[in-house]
Design an enzyme around this catalytic site. Sequence first.
Site, PDB file in Angstrom:
ATOM      1  CG  ASP A  11       3.271   5.768  10.705  1.00  0.00           C
ATOM      2  OD1 ASP A  11       3.431   5.795   9.472  1.00  0.00           O
ATOM      3  OD2 ASP A  11       2.255   5.310  11.252  1.00  0.00           O
ATOM      4  CG  ASP A 134      -3.410   9.443   4.597  1.00  0.00           C
ATOM      5  OD1 ASP A 134      -3.024   8.285   4.352  1.00  0.00           O
ATOM      6  OD2 ASP A 134      -2.642  10.355   4.957  1.00  0.00           O
TER       7      ASP A 134
END
EC number: 4.3.2.10
Length: 274
Positions: A11, A134
């Site tokens: 990330d 997500d």
Amino acid sequence: MLAKRIIPCLDCDLQVPNGRVVKGVEFKQIRYAGDPVELATRYYEDGADEIVFLDITASHERRETMTHVIEATTENVFVPICVGGGIRKPEDYFKMLKAGADKCSTNTAAIKNPELINEASDLVGSQACVVAIDAKRRYIENPRESDERFIIEVDDGYCWYECSIYGGREFTGIDAVKWAMECQDRGAGEILLTSMDRDGTKMGYDIPLTRTMSENLDIPVIASGGVGEPEHIYEAFTDGKADAALAASIFHFNEYPVPAVKEYLRSRGVPIRL
């Protein structure tokens, strides 16, 4: 049986020169984890099957993603690389593949414009088109209360899963399982499935969600969110029926190196490349 894949996830926060890898809990409480190119090189040398780069602020900030990081990484890393964040139009796929990526992942842009999936798969092929989902649990009291939701039984009741966009900052009202099925029909080659409830918690993957996705799709599902130990990855493959397992914290902070995880899985009978 095809070998299962172990995929470290980076990330990336590109608000600093050359970027930095960060990790949060439930998409919050961000902490620094290292340099993206250095970590990717380490994971490649450790035997990772693939590496995912997610530019976690590109969609929120409405900017393009990390071409320079990918170019630097592919000088020394020779496993498939998937890039997500800031991919908004078919030309972005082409640009990232030209920089050295093998796949591109979209979430926000695909939900805002589902035709992007069709256009991108026509341009670069389904194998290069990953849709990231997500998903967050939304509990209900009566599993029969809605025909519009894909209701799943979990340990503490019944729920459906809502898709979020902009790095978890906004919710859409879209059912995650039904959206994944539509993505498959539109030409997506893979689903990167992250449980927002489990992200960074080290409690294990959301197995009911992962299993439901895997059982209702013909394309591969990558489980993401919540791994804290090798047993959790084993569960994702066996109980969750995932094709690949993505992890961050256990690799970034040297809790379980990639070779140790792979050896554990091999000892449990999981088909894996050592």
